[in-house]
Scaffold this motif. Structure first.
Motif, mmCIF file in Angstrom:
data_model
loop_
_atom_site.group_PDB
_atom_site.id
_atom_site.type_symbol
_atom_site.label_atom_id
_atom_site.label_comp_id
_atom_site.label_asym_id
_atom_site.label_seq_id
_atom_site.Cartn_x
_atom_site.Cartn_y
_atom_site.Cartn_z
ATOM 1 N N ASP A 112 0.825 -1.210 0.000
ATOM 2 C CA ASP A 112 0.000 0.000 0.000
ATOM 3 C C ASP A 112 0.858 1.258 0.000
ATOM 4 O O ASP A 112 0.552 2.231 -0.693
ATOM 5 N N ALA A 113 1.939 1.257 0.784
ATOM 6 C CA ALA A 113 2.831 2.416 0.810
ATOM 7 C C ALA A 113 3.498 2.608 -0.550
ATOM 8 O O ALA A 113 3.692 3.738 -1.009
ATOM 9 N N CYS A 114 3.835 1.496 -1.214
ATOM 10 C CA CYS A 114 4.435 1.565 -2.546
ATOM 11 C C CYS A 114 3.449 2.176 -3.538
ATOM 12 O O CYS A 114 3.808 3.026 -4.354
ATOM 13 N N ASP A 115 2.199 1.754 -3.453
ATOM 14 C CA ASP A 115 1.165 2.326 -4.317
ATOM 15 C C ASP A 115 1.044 3.830 -4.110
ATOM 16 O O ASP A 115 0.951 4.603 -5.072
ATOM 17 N N ARG A 116 1.025 4.241 -2.845
ATOM 18 C CA ARG A 116 0.886 5.669 -2.561
ATOM 19 C C ARG A 116 2.055 6.477 -3.127
ATOM 20 O O ARG A 116 1.869 7.573 -3.657
ATOM 21 N N GLU A 117 3.258 5.902 -3.047
ATOM 22 C CA GLU A 117 4.415 6.628 -3.550
ATOM 23 C C GLU A 117 4.390 6.728 -5.067
ATOM 24 O O GLU A 117 4.760 7.766 -5.637
ATOM 25 N N MET A 118 3.953 5.681 -5.751
ATOM 26 C CA MET A 118 3.831 5.770 -7.205
ATOM 27 C C MET A 118 2.828 6.847 -7.598
ATOM 28 O O MET A 118 3.062 7.623 -8.532
ATOM 29 N N LYS A 119 1.709 6.909 -6.875
ATOM 30 C CA LYS A 119 0.700 7.922 -7.175
ATOM 31 C C LYS A 119 1.214 9.323 -6.862
ATOM 32 O O LYS A 119 0.959 10.271 -7.595
ATOM 33 N N ARG A 120 1.955 9.462 -5.753
ATOM 34 C CA ARG A 120 2.487 10.769 -5.387
ATOM 35 C C ARG A 120 3.427 11.296 -6.461
ATOM 36 O O ARG A 120 3.428 12.483 -6.784
ATOM 37 N N ARG A 121 4.218 10.387 -7.030
ATOM 38 C CA ARG A 121 5.163 10.789 -8.068
ATOM 39 C C ARG A 121 4.502 10.965 -9.429
ATOM 40 O O ARG A 121 5.105 11.507 -10.349
ATOM 41 N N GLY A 122 3.284 10.468 -9.572
ATOM 42 C CA GLY A 122 2.629 10.544 -10.866
ATOM 43 C C GLY A 122 3.205 9.571 -11.872
ATOM 44 O O GLY A 122 3.193 9.841 -13.083
ATOM 45 N N ILE A 123 3.689 8.431 -11.403
ATOM 46 C CA ILE A 123 4.250 7.423 -12.311
ATOM 47 C C ILE A 123 3.123 6.768 -13.104
ATOM 48 O O ILE A 123 2.184 6.227 -12.519
ATOM 49 N N PRO A 124 3.196 6.803 -14.431
ATOM 50 C CA PRO A 124 2.142 6.161 -15.234
ATOM 51 C C PRO A 124 2.227 4.651 -15.117
ATOM 52 O O PRO A 124 3.241 4.046 -15.468
ATOM 53 N N HIS A 125 1.167 4.044 -14.617
ATOM 54 C CA HIS A 125 1.202 2.599 -14.412
ATOM 55 C C HIS A 125 -0.216 2.060 -14.375
ATOM 56 O O HIS A 125 -1.185 2.812 -14.256
#
Length: 339
Positions: A112-125
């Motif tokens: 869940d923390a990994c998901d939040r960090e990807m979203k915070r960075r705006g990583i397209p996935h």
């Protein structure tokens, strides 16, 4: 004037261009020869110096929560050691393992923390299916900092290929890698695979060490407790095979870097190393010091000093790596290795 000083200037100049791209090296670790998927850790490294940092900004139950010593989140990073073969006599240094290194920080994240960090960075996935051993499988759906990650020779389109699936923790590391590669004018990373299916019967490692239920005897204790004439407890079945980092979606095999002007830095054609030779520092001279060979080493050695990946393998490691660089994160590792 001889050609050698100009190559030294080329290597050192390239290092200065990317001085803000990755993490400050954390210390010195010993090197050892390993197989493609090393399991045993090298000799213990010295403690890292204080202030070793990560670029992660975790908003929840990641490892930075409540860490008063953790530095403020950063979009960039501090200077790199050059680490190239002709670095003016500079000693190549690997970082000592530290819980605050990027590899350790990303590896310790919950899904869940990994998901939040990807979203915070705006990583397209996008979420991915078809990789049962990957804890949080995703597909990268766009460029990272202007750098595209493209599978080479993959029969299926990206949206269906199992080789383009990655664990979200690897994706965070690739996002950092892309930010660094951008400073070198690189716009594309050509890879053979990220995820690869694990061997038959392989299971993902447990998230925490298994403990016997309270009040129950272990098998060893049960065998000792068996009375004469009684049948001892049966031996457990053979342990399932441990998957490698590709099966867990935590590794990538890079075949080439492509620059904005179309220049291709090809690992197989341009590395020009020798099996058993160090990939960085003294003794790592390419067979022919071409500009491409020097640039590949400078990039590879800068990545190695950053603490971004636990393991970095080059064609110098063995024949299995003759055509690619292997980068991986090991969630339970306490070491860095480059060969």
């Amino acid at each position: 004037m001889s050609a050698l000083p100009s190559r030294r200037a080329l290597t050192l100049g390239a290092a200065l261009i990317g001085a803000a791209a990755l993490l400050t090296p954390l210390g010195i670790a010993s090197l050892r020869h390993a197989s493609e998927e090393p399991v045993d850790a090298p000799a213990a490294a010295a403690p890292a110096p204080p202030g070793a940092a990560t670029a992660l900004a975790d908003g929840g139950d990641g490892p930075l929560e409540g860490d008063a010593d953790a530095p403020a989140p950063a979009d960039g990073a501090a200077a790199l050691l050059d680490g190239g073969w002709d670095a003016g006599g500079a000693r190549f240094e690997l970082p000592a393992w530290s819980a605050s290194s990027r590899a350790a920080t990303y590896g310790a994240l919950s899904a869940d923390a990994c998901d939040r960090e990807m979203k915070r960075r705006g990583i397209p996935h996008a979420p991915a299916r078809g990789a049962s051993l990957v804890d949080r499988p995703v597909r990268i759906t766009g460029a990272l900092h202007g750098v595209t990650f493209r599978g080479d020779g993959v029969a299926k389109p990206r949206s269906a290929s199992p080789f383009d699936i990655a664990d979200c923790r690897l994706v965070l590391a690739l996002d950092d890698l892309a930010a660094f590669l951008t400073t070198r004018g690189i716009v594309e990373v050509v890879h053979f695979s990220m995820h690869r299916p694990g061997p038959a019967g392989a299971v993902a490692p447990p998230k925490a060490p298994a403990k016997p239920p309270a009040g129950k005897k272990t098998l060893k204790a049960a065998v000792k407790a068996a009375k004469p004439g009684e049948r001892a407890a049966k031996k457990p079945a053979a342990a399932p095979r441990r998957p490698n980092q590709h099966a867990l979606g935590l590794a990538i095999d890079v075949a080439a870097f492509v620059k904005a002007d179309g220049t291709r830095l090809d690992v197989k054609a341009d590395w020009l190393g020798a099996i058993g030779a160090p990939p960085c520092g003294p003794g790592s001279e390419p067979k022919a010091p071409s500009p491409h060979a020097l640039e590949l080493r400078e990039i590879l050695c800068s990545i190695s000093t950053s603490g971004l990946f636990n393991v970095v393998l080059t064609p110098n490691a063995n024949e299995a790596h003759a055509d690619h660089f292997h980068f991986d994160i090991k969630r339970d590792a306490r070491y860095f290795l480059v060969e």
